[in-house]
Design a protein around this motif. Structure first.
Motif, PDB file in Angstrom:
ATOM      1  N   ARG A 172       0.865  -1.445   0.385  1.00 59.64           N
ATOM      2  CA  ARG A 172      -0.191   0.340   0.259  1.00 59.64           C
ATOM      3  C   ARG A 172       1.103   1.177   0.253  1.00 59.64           C
ATOM      4  N   PHE A 173       1.939   1.058   0.191  1.00 63.38           N
ATOM      5  CA  PHE A 173       3.056   2.495   1.101  1.00 63.38           C
ATOM      6  C   PHE A 173       3.442   2.492  -0.175  1.00 63.38           C
ATOM      7  N   VAL A 174       3.883   1.391  -1.052  1.00 62.60           N
ATOM      8  CA  VAL A 174       4.333   1.521  -2.463  1.00 62.60           C
ATOM      9  C   VAL A 174       3.647   2.018  -3.643  1.00 62.60           C
ATOM     10  N   ILE A 175       2.464   1.570  -3.295  1.00 59.91           N
ATOM     11  CA  ILE A 175       1.831   1.738  -4.514  1.00 59.91           C
ATOM     12  C   ILE A 175       0.533   3.483  -4.239  1.00 59.91           C
ATOM     13  N   GLY A 176       0.368   3.390  -3.129  1.00 56.29           N
ATOM     14  CA  GLY A 176      -0.532   5.119  -2.423  1.00 56.29           C
ATOM     15  C   GLY A 176      -1.246   4.862  -2.833  1.00 56.29           C
ATOM     16  N   ASN A 177      -1.997   5.501  -2.902  1.00 56.65           N
ATOM     17  CA  ASN A 177      -4.088   5.702  -3.777  1.00 56.65           C
ATOM     18  C   ASN A 177      -4.393   4.833  -4.197  1.00 56.65           C
ATOM     19  N   SER A 178      -5.219   3.614  -4.419  1.00 53.69           N
ATOM     20  CA  SER A 178      -5.159   2.740  -5.724  1.00 53.69           C
ATOM     21  C   SER A 178      -6.501   2.347  -5.682  1.00 53.69           C
ATOM     22  N   VAL A 179      -6.993   2.023  -6.758  1.00 54.33           N
ATOM     23  CA  VAL A 179      -8.074   1.451  -7.307  1.00 54.33           C
ATOM     24  C   VAL A 179      -7.674  -0.390  -7.576  1.00 54.33           C
ATOM     25  N   VAL A 180      -8.373  -1.260  -7.574  1.00 52.24           N
ATOM     26  CA  VAL A 180      -8.644  -2.770  -8.093  1.00 52.24           C
ATOM     27  C   VAL A 180      -9.680  -2.528  -8.341  1.00 52.24           C
ATOM     28  N   LEU A 181      -9.975  -3.330 -10.067  1.00 54.06           N
ATOM     29  CA  LEU A 181     -11.249  -3.478  -9.887  1.00 54.06           C
ATOM     30  C   LEU A 181     -10.840  -5.178 -10.793  1.00 54.06           C
ATOM     31  N   ASP A 182     -12.542  -5.979 -10.630  1.00 51.37           N
ATOM     32  CA  ASP A 182     -11.979  -7.035 -10.885  1.00 51.37           C
ATOM     33  C   ASP A 182     -13.046  -6.633 -12.780  1.00 51.37           C
ATOM     34  N   LEU A 183     -12.084  -6.993 -13.218  1.00 51.65           N
ATOM     35  CA  LEU A 183     -12.891  -7.335 -15.194  1.00 51.65           C
ATOM     36  C   LEU A 183     -13.467  -8.747 -15.731  1.00 51.65           C
ATOM     37  N   ALA A 192      -2.287   2.676  -9.659  1.00 48.03           N
ATOM     38  CA  ALA A 192      -1.468   3.206  -8.506  1.00 48.03           C
ATOM     39  C   ALA A 192      -1.860   4.787  -8.686  1.00 48.03           C
ATOM     40  N   HIS A 193      -0.875   5.874  -7.272  1.00 47.89           N
ATOM     41  CA  HIS A 193      -0.389   6.698  -7.263  1.00 47.89           C
ATOM     42  C   HIS A 193      -1.942   7.751  -7.539  1.00 47.89           C
ATOM     43  N   LEU A 194      -2.474   7.187  -7.241  1.00 48.13           N
ATOM     44  CA  LEU A 194      -4.330   8.683  -7.273  1.00 48.13           C
ATOM     45  C   LEU A 194      -3.743   9.322  -6.382  1.00 48.13           C
ATOM     46  N   ARG A 195      -4.358  10.838  -7.335  1.00 50.49           N
ATOM     47  CA  ARG A 195      -4.892  12.009  -6.309  1.00 50.49           C
ATOM     48  C   ARG A 195      -5.117  11.563  -4.849  1.00 50.49           C
ATOM     49  N   HIS A 196      -4.852  12.606  -4.151  1.00 51.95           N
ATOM     50  CA  HIS A 196      -5.820  12.156  -2.910  1.00 51.95           C
ATOM     51  C   HIS A 196      -7.158  12.595  -2.771  1.00 51.95           C
ATOM     52  N   GLY A 197      -7.675  12.229  -1.915  1.00 54.66           N
ATOM     53  CA  GLY A 197      -9.026  12.182  -1.919  1.00 54.66           C
ATOM     54  C   GLY A 197     -10.161  12.624  -3.464  1.00 54.66           C
ATOM     55  N   SER A 198      -9.562  11.893  -4.655  1.00 52.41           N
ATOM     56  CA  SER A 198      -9.669  11.846  -5.981  1.00 52.41           C
ATOM     57  C   SER A 198     -10.376  10.787  -6.223  1.00 52.41           C
ATOM     58  N   VAL A 199     -10.349   9.508  -5.510  1.00 50.24           N
ATOM     59  CA  VAL A 199     -11.520   8.141  -6.152  1.00 50.24           C
ATOM     60  C   VAL A 199     -12.924   8.666  -5.241  1.00 50.24           C
ATOM     61  N   ARG A 200     -13.796   8.219  -6.782  1.00 53.60           N
ATOM     62  CA  ARG A 200     -15.284   8.180  -7.180  1.00 53.60           C
ATOM     63  C   ARG A 200     -15.429   6.723  -6.785  1.00 53.60           C
ATOM     64  N   VAL A 201     -14.941   6.454  -7.013  1.00 55.98           N
ATOM     65  CA  VAL A 201     -15.880   4.420  -6.571  1.00 55.98           C
ATOM     66  C   VAL A 201     -15.578   4.191  -5.281  1.00 55.98           C
ATOM     67  N   ARG A 202     -16.192   3.170  -4.668  1.00 54.02           N
ATOM     68  CA  ARG A 202     -16.302   2.193  -3.263  1.00 54.02           C
ATOM     69  C   ARG A 202     -16.256   1.498  -3.788  1.00 54.02           C
ATOM     70  N   LYS A 203     -15.488   0.529  -2.691  1.00 57.70           N
ATOM     71  CA  LYS A 203     -15.875  -1.627  -2.890  1.00 57.70           C
ATOM     72  C   LYS A 203     -17.365  -1.904  -3.366  1.00 57.70           C
TER      73      LYS A 203
END
Length: 277
Positions: A172-183, A192-203
């Motif tokens: 987590r501390f290498v990848i930074g802010n992140s999202v994982v999608l099941d395709l 990886a390395h997404l902007r702080h507070g920018s993620v628009r989706v949740r689990k």
């Protein structure tokens, strides 16, 4: 065996660092051996060879430069760890007259807002379900000058991986802010390395191809704002193997389906994906 590289390191650290408690020399030696084995396995593939690329939609729009691309070498980032054998780094360079360089003469560090990639939208490359999303880590200043690069290497190769191991956080501390999608079909996409507070989706959220899921940032082990993207065969990077991918893009006036490389600028296309080539 390569999938358990992180487990070997963790078990080895537990045995070697607790020597004053158990007082058994053989266990300490075994711990050192396990740590060494885990480090060696970082460079060993964990998935089946020869897998065909999964064709997806490019996760960004506009003009970009591919860095550390699997079109140039595999593993693209020099390691199979965290399922990133076929990962790619994408740097936004909208001005054709501007040549991107990995290192700057100055200043030593710059605010992330001064880079054109920062804040650019990231979109889902295919329909999928969110299995992990986080955006609480800060966006740090750039580390793409020579003095700052030394700091990045020490922090990124030592402190961040160790902190990720000790907290069992799958890098987590290498990848930074992140999202994982099941395709689907055993394929997972990591951003990886997404902007702080920018993620628009949740689990648990369902997304469609082209939906905005977040923005490019500079969190984690990153020298400047960019998107790190890769596919893997498990939802948790700690035990995943990389999966090759391809998407449609235009470079030098030619539309291709594959992976851009050679640090040659390309423009992402939003056409429906075709068969991989």
């Amino acid at each position: 065996m390569a999938r358990f590289r992180t487990l070997f390191v963790l078990l080895g650290m537990a045995l070697a660092l607790t020597a004053p408690l158990h007082g058994v020399g053989a266990l300490s030696v075994a711990g050192v051996v396990l740590i060494a084995l885990g480090v060696v396995l970082i460079f060993v593939p964990g998935g089946a060879p020869g897998r065909e690329p999964v064709v997806v939609r490019c996760p960004v729009e506009g003009r970009w430069v591919p860095v550390n691309s699997p079109a140039d070498k595999v593993p693209s980032h020099g390691t199979h760890e965290l399922g990133q054998a076929y990962a790619i780094d994408l740097v936004h360079v909208p001005d054709p007259d501007h040549e991107w360089r990995p290192l700057r003469k100055g200043p030593i560090a710059s605010r992330p807002e001064t880079f054109p990639a920062f804040g650019r939208d990231i979109t889902a490359p295919a329909d999928g379900v969110v299995v992990q999303a986080s955006d609480r880590q800060r966006d740090h200043w750039s580390r793409n000058s020579r003095p700052a690069l030394v700091y990045l290497l020490v922090e990124g190769l030592l402190f961040r991986p160790v902190l990720s191991l000790l907290t069992l956080s799958a890098g987590r501390f290498v990848i930074g802010n992140s999202v994982v999608l099941d395709l689907g079909d055993g394929v997972y996409a990591l951003f990886a390395h997404l902007r702080h507070g920018s993620v628009r989706v949740r689990k648990g959220d369902r997304v469609r191809a082209g939906d905005v899921i977040g923005q490019v940032g500079n969190s984690g082990n990153s020298s400047e704002p960019h998107l790190h993207f890769h596919l893997m065969d498990r939802p948790r990077p700690m035990a995943a193997a990389g999966v090759p991918f391809a998407f449609r893009y235009e470079s030098d006036g030619e539309v291709c389906t594959g992976v851009p490389g050679g640090r040659r600028p390309f423009v992402a296309t939003t056409d429906e994906p075709a068969s991989a080539s």
